[in-house]
Motif scaffolding. Structure first.
Motif, short mmCIF file in Angstrom:
data_model
loop_
_atom_site.label_atom_id
_atom_site.label_comp_id
_atom_site.label_asym_id
_atom_site.label_seq_id
_atom_site.Cartn_x
_atom_site.Cartn_y
_atom_site.Cartn_z
N LEU A 242 4.65 -1.29 2.90
CA LEU A 242 4.70 -0.02 2.17
C LEU A 242 5.21 -0.29 0.76
CD1 LEU A 242 4.61 3.07 1.96
CD2 LEU A 242 6.90 3.12 2.94
N THR A 243 4.42 0.10 -0.23
CA THR A 243 4.79 -0.08 -1.63
C THR A 243 4.72 1.24 -2.38
OG1 THR A 243 2.53 -0.57 -2.34
CG2 THR A 243 3.86 -2.45 -1.62
N ASP A 244 5.28 1.22 -3.58
CA ASP A 244 5.16 2.40 -4.43
C ASP A 244 3.84 2.33 -5.21
OD1 ASP A 244 5.53 0.62 -6.57
OD2 ASP A 244 7.63 1.17 -6.86
N SER A 245 3.62 3.27 -6.09
CA SER A 245 2.35 3.33 -6.82
C SER A 245 2.16 2.16 -7.78
CB SER A 245 2.23 4.65 -7.57
OG SER A 245 3.32 4.78 -8.48
N HIS A 246 3.23 1.40 -8.04
CA HIS A 246 3.16 0.23 -8.92
C HIS A 246 3.00 -1.07 -8.14
CE1 HIS A 246 4.29 2.90 -12.17
NE2 HIS A 246 5.35 3.27 -11.48
N GLY A 247 2.90 -0.96 -6.81
CA GLY A 247 2.75 -2.14 -5.98
C GLY A 247 4.05 -2.84 -5.64
N GLU A 248 5.18 -2.20 -5.95
CA GLU A 248 6.49 -2.78 -5.63
C GLU A 248 6.93 -2.35 -4.24
OE1 GLU A 248 8.24 -4.83 -7.75
OE2 GLU A 248 6.51 -4.72 -9.09
N MET B 148 0.84 -1.18 0.00
CA MET B 148 0.00 0.00 0.00
C MET B 148 0.88 1.24 0.00
SD MET B 148 -3.03 -0.79 2.70
CE MET B 148 -4.51 -0.62 1.77
N THR B 149 0.41 2.27 -0.63
CA THR B 149 1.16 3.52 -0.70
C THR B 149 1.02 4.29 0.63
OG1 THR B 149 -0.71 4.78 -1.54
CG2 THR B 149 0.72 3.71 -3.18
N ILE B 150 1.85 5.30 0.79
CA ILE B 150 1.78 6.12 2.01
C ILE B 150 0.38 6.72 2.17
CG2 ILE B 150 2.57 8.30 3.02
CD1 ILE B 150 5.40 7.54 2.28
N THR B 151 -0.22 7.19 1.08
CA THR B 151 -1.56 7.78 1.15
C THR B 151 -2.59 6.76 1.64
OG1 THR B 151 -0.98 9.28 -0.65
CG2 THR B 151 -3.33 9.00 -0.17
N ALA C 201 7.86 5.88 7.39
CA ALA C 201 6.95 5.27 8.36
C ALA C 201 6.21 6.36 9.15
CB ALA C 201 7.72 4.35 9.30
N MET C 202 6.94 7.40 9.54
CA MET C 202 6.32 8.47 10.32
C MET C 202 5.39 9.33 9.46
SD MET C 202 9.11 9.43 13.23
CE MET C 202 10.52 9.67 12.19
N ALA C 203 5.62 9.36 8.16
CA ALA C 203 4.73 10.11 7.26
C ALA C 203 3.32 9.53 7.26
CB ALA C 203 5.30 10.12 5.85
N VAL C 204 3.21 8.27 7.64
CA VAL C 204 1.89 7.64 7.74
C VAL C 204 1.14 8.18 8.96
CG1 VAL C 204 0.75 5.41 8.17
CG2 VAL C 204 2.57 5.58 6.47
N GLY C 205 1.89 8.58 10.00
CA GLY C 205 1.25 9.14 11.19
C GLY C 205 1.85 8.69 12.51
N PHE C 206 2.66 7.64 12.47
CA PHE C 206 3.25 7.14 13.72
C PHE C 206 4.31 8.09 14.25
CE2 PHE C 206 1.42 3.31 11.97
CZ PHE C 206 0.91 2.69 13.09
N LYS C 207 4.38 8.18 15.57
CA LYS C 207 5.38 9.03 16.23
C LYS C 207 6.67 8.26 16.51
CE LYS C 207 2.60 12.52 16.56
NZ LYS C 207 2.11 12.69 15.20
N GLN C 208 6.56 6.94 16.57
CA GLN C 208 7.76 6.12 16.76
C GLN C 208 7.66 4.88 15.90
OE1 GLN C 208 7.52 5.50 21.03
NE2 GLN C 208 7.07 3.36 20.69
N VAL C 209 8.83 4.32 15.59
CA VAL C 209 8.93 3.19 14.69
C VAL C 209 9.84 2.15 15.32
CG1 VAL C 209 9.66 2.49 12.37
CG2 VAL C 209 8.71 4.77 12.73
N ARG C 210 9.44 0.89 15.24
CA ARG C 210 10.29 -0.19 15.75
C ARG C 210 11.21 -0.64 14.63
NH1 ARG C 210 9.30 -6.07 16.48
NH2 ARG C 210 7.14 -5.69 15.88
#
Length: 76
Positions: free
Chosen positions: A43-49, A1-4, A63-72
Motif C-alpha cells: 500500500l502506497t500513497d499517490s506518490h508511490g511512497e 499501489m493506492t487504496i483505489t 487494509a479493510m478499506a480495500v475490501g477485506f473483512k479481516q487482516v493478518r
C-alpha cells in the motif's frame, strides 16, 4: 499501489490476503497484500511512497478499506 488501485484488484479477485507488518521505521507499520499470482503488493500513497502507520487500528482500517473483512498482523 493506492487504496483505489488495490480495491480494483480486490474486485477482480487478484488479492488473497491483507497483512500488516512492522516497518523498517521503528514503531510503525506497513500494509501489504498477497497477490493471486504470487508476491506481495504494498500500500502506497499517490506518490508511490510506502504508507506508514504508527497506530495498528489505522493500518487495519486502511487494509479493510480495500475490501477485506479481516487482516493478518505479523508480530514485531
Amino acid at each position: 499501489m493506492t487504496i483505489t488501485e488495490l480495491r480494483n484488484l480486490y474486485r477482480e479477485q487478484q488479492l488473497i490476503e491483507a497483512i500488516i507488518e512492522p516497518s523498517a521505521q521503528e514503531g510503525s507499520w506497513i500494509v501489504e497484500f498477497r497477490h493471486a499470482r504470487g508476491g506481495f503488493v504494498l500500500l502506497t500513497d499517490s506518490h508511490g511512497e510506502e504508507c506508514h502507520y504508527v497506530d495498528l487500528d489505522l493500518a487495519s482500517k486502511s487494509a479493510m478499506a480495500v475490501g477485506f473483512k479481516q487482516v493478518r498482523v505479523e508480530a514485531k
